[in-house]
Scaffold this motif. Structure first.
Motif, PDB file in Angstrom:
ATOM      1  N   THR A   1     -23.189  14.060  30.483  1.00 22.96           N
ATOM      2  CA  THR A   1     -22.094  14.816  29.867  1.00 22.96           C
ATOM      3  C   THR A   1     -21.370  13.878  28.904  1.00 22.96           C
ATOM      4  OG1 THR A   1     -21.813  16.160  31.843  1.00 22.96           O
ATOM      5  CG2 THR A   1     -19.978  16.107  30.293  1.00 22.96           C
ATOM      6  N   VAL A   2     -21.173  14.346  27.682  1.00 22.84           N
ATOM      7  CA  VAL A   2     -20.459  13.560  26.675  1.00 22.84           C
ATOM      8  C   VAL A   2     -19.223  14.327  26.257  1.00 22.84           C
ATOM      9  CG1 VAL A   2     -20.585  12.524  24.391  1.00 22.84           C
ATOM     10  CG2 VAL A   2     -22.608  12.530  25.868  1.00 22.84           C
ATOM     11  N   ARG A   3     -18.072  13.715  26.396  1.00 17.74           N
ATOM     12  CA  ARG A   3     -16.820  14.329  25.939  1.00 17.74           C
ATOM     13  C   ARG A   3     -16.383  13.560  24.700  1.00 17.74           C
ATOM     14  NH1 ARG A   3     -15.895  17.536  30.136  1.00 17.74           N
ATOM     15  NH2 ARG A   3     -16.148  16.774  32.252  1.00 17.74           N
ATOM     16  N   GLY A   4     -16.802  14.048  23.554  1.00 15.34           N
ATOM     17  CA  GLY A   4     -16.540  13.353  22.299  1.00 15.34           C
ATOM     18  C   GLY A   4     -17.825  13.235  21.518  1.00 15.34           C
TER      19      GLY A   4
END
Length: 96
Positions: free
Chosen positions: A89-92
């Motif tokens: 999961t990548v937030r950004g």
């Protein structure tokens, strides 16, 4: 009010507060959570290996791996990049 030198093992069963610099000249095993309320840096042989100083995140020099209970989760060893075993999961943004 002075110095303390221990030449054998020492077990402390309660909290320890150090108001100045704490130096470990050998391995340091943490069997619980390790937290830093400020930037931190890890060096070996004069080379900074891991740091948050001057970074907006974490900077790692060289390969690294992350394991949980003996299972390797994230690694760069043997890869020309990053290997993630499981969901990511990548937030950004992801930059090239």
């Amino acid at each position: 009010n002075g110095s303390l030198q221990v030449y054998g093992e020492a077990t402390l069963d309660r909290a320890v507060t150090v108001g100045g610099r704490l130096t470990a000249n050998d391995d340091c095993d943490v069997n619980g959570r390790l937290s830093a309320n400020n930037d931190f840096s890890v060096s070996y042989g004069g080379t900074e290996k891991i740091t948050t100083v001057g970074e907006s995140g974490l900077s790692v020099e060289g390969d690294f791996r992350v394991s949980d209970h003996g299972t390797e989760k994230i690694t760069t060893y043997g890869y020309n990049g990053l290997c993630v075993d499981g969901d990511l999961t990548v937030r950004g943004g992801i930059r090239n």
